[in-house]
Design an enzyme around this catalytic site. Sequence first.
Site, short mmCIF file in Angstrom:
data_model
loop_
_atom_site.label_atom_id
_atom_site.label_comp_id
_atom_site.label_asym_id
_atom_site.label_seq_id
_atom_site.Cartn_x
_atom_site.Cartn_y
_atom_site.Cartn_z
N TRP A 271 41.22 40.10 42.91
CA TRP A 271 41.34 41.53 43.18
C TRP A 271 41.45 42.31 41.89
CZ3 TRP A 271 44.34 38.17 46.33
CH2 TRP A 271 43.83 38.03 47.63
N HIS B 44 44.65 45.56 48.71
CA HIS B 44 44.43 45.15 50.10
C HIS B 44 45.60 45.65 50.96
CE1 HIS B 44 46.53 41.00 49.21
NE2 HIS B 44 47.11 41.99 48.59
N GLN C 173 40.42 49.10 54.97
CA GLN C 173 40.72 47.82 55.63
C GLN C 173 41.62 48.07 56.83
OE1 GLN C 173 42.47 45.10 52.77
NE2 GLN C 173 40.48 44.24 52.25
N VAL D 184 47.99 32.84 53.52
CA VAL D 184 47.75 32.24 54.85
C VAL D 184 47.44 30.76 54.67
CG1 VAL D 184 46.95 34.28 56.12
CG2 VAL D 184 45.33 33.00 54.73
N ALA E 132 47.41 36.61 60.65
CA ALA E 132 47.09 37.89 60.01
C ALA E 132 45.60 37.96 59.76
CB ALA E 132 47.84 38.01 58.68
N ARG F 294 39.62 48.80 44.43
CA ARG F 294 39.40 47.66 43.53
C ARG F 294 38.54 48.09 42.34
NH1 ARG F 294 38.67 42.62 47.79
NH2 ARG F 294 40.52 43.21 48.99
#
Length: 347
Positions: A150, A177, A217, A260, A314, A203
């Site tokens: 990122w 994000h 997003q 995650v 998520a 970004r």
Amino acid sequence: MRDQLEGILRELYEVRDRIKNADELETFRVKFLGRKGILREFAQSFKDATEEEKRTIGNHFNKVKQEVEDTLADLTEKFKKRERVRFDFTYPGKTPLVGYRHLMSLELERVKDIFASLGFSSYGGYEIVTEYENFDSLNIPKNHPARDMWDTLWIDQKEKGEDQTETEKTKYLFRTHTSAYQVKLLKEQGVPLRAIIPGKVFRHEATDRTHDFEFHQIEGLVIDEGANIAELKYVLESFYRAYFGKDLKIRLRPGYFPFVEPGLEVDLGCIFCKGKGCLTCKKTGFIEVAGAGMVHPSVLQESGIDPDSHYGYAFGLGLGRAVMLKYGISDIRLLHSADFRFIEQFR
Ligand code: FA5
């Protein structure tokens, strides 16, 4: 009689400059030229004058009468012109500029409605966040290679040297994000939680047809009994079906996100080439529309939630990519351009 005529002339000069409209002009006409008007009355008395008087005064009277008639003609023309402008119904009307909502605002509302129907509440989040929220809280510590994914727009802050307090040392950035709000939201709302966090992210990157430096997003975060990967797939598929209004399949493939485990990338078939491969989908036949996965135990821990008793999933959808596919827009950068030729198509 001569004095009388001089008086009439003076009155004419006094009155004529004060006439402002057609109604006042009519009063003027009646006063000077009407059947019982000043000039007619003067002419009546003039009948009994001697021949000598008629000769000398007659000339003068005609001049005064002419002056009254000229005044009447001039002002009649002036007011006629004004009337013509005021009541020209053929004159093209001025179209008032009425504002309308941008395509992205409309789509954002649609997306929120769909997720509401799937039981999700919507939370705003913040566009400027701390380094901790964007990275550390999400299992992306300093020097972790994932930070490179990122490219970041940092907020310029003055170095204050050794004496800086902890708060002053906090580094701020434009969130890269919407995941940056995960831990804060969990701390604020507790569990169970079924939330979306829609918003803009930023970004520092080179743009192309599917990459912008500022885009929307929709983060999804579910921490609940029974939250599992099958439900995640069901929610994503239900969302995309409702959004596109047709039965479509999503493609899930393994992906890496430090917050995650396991992680997934979500793809939709490219509508521009029908899966054959084109410039927009970079010859792959698919367009990546989201990242997703089961919430990492360290994120739960960071939020004060026991990872042994709670599970969650998520996802982070790129809204611009979905809008491109829905409306056949082949370049994502048009979505936040100020090009009216583009924007006006979606009024
Ligand atoms: C993320 O931003 C993760 N936070 C997503 C996530 C959330 C993963 C929760 C797991 C759990 P990524 O960088 O891949 O991941 O971006 C997510 C989506 O945003 C992409 O699939 C894409 O649809 C969209 N996106 C990413 N970069 C851009 C860009 N430069 N321009 C437009 N859309 C983009």
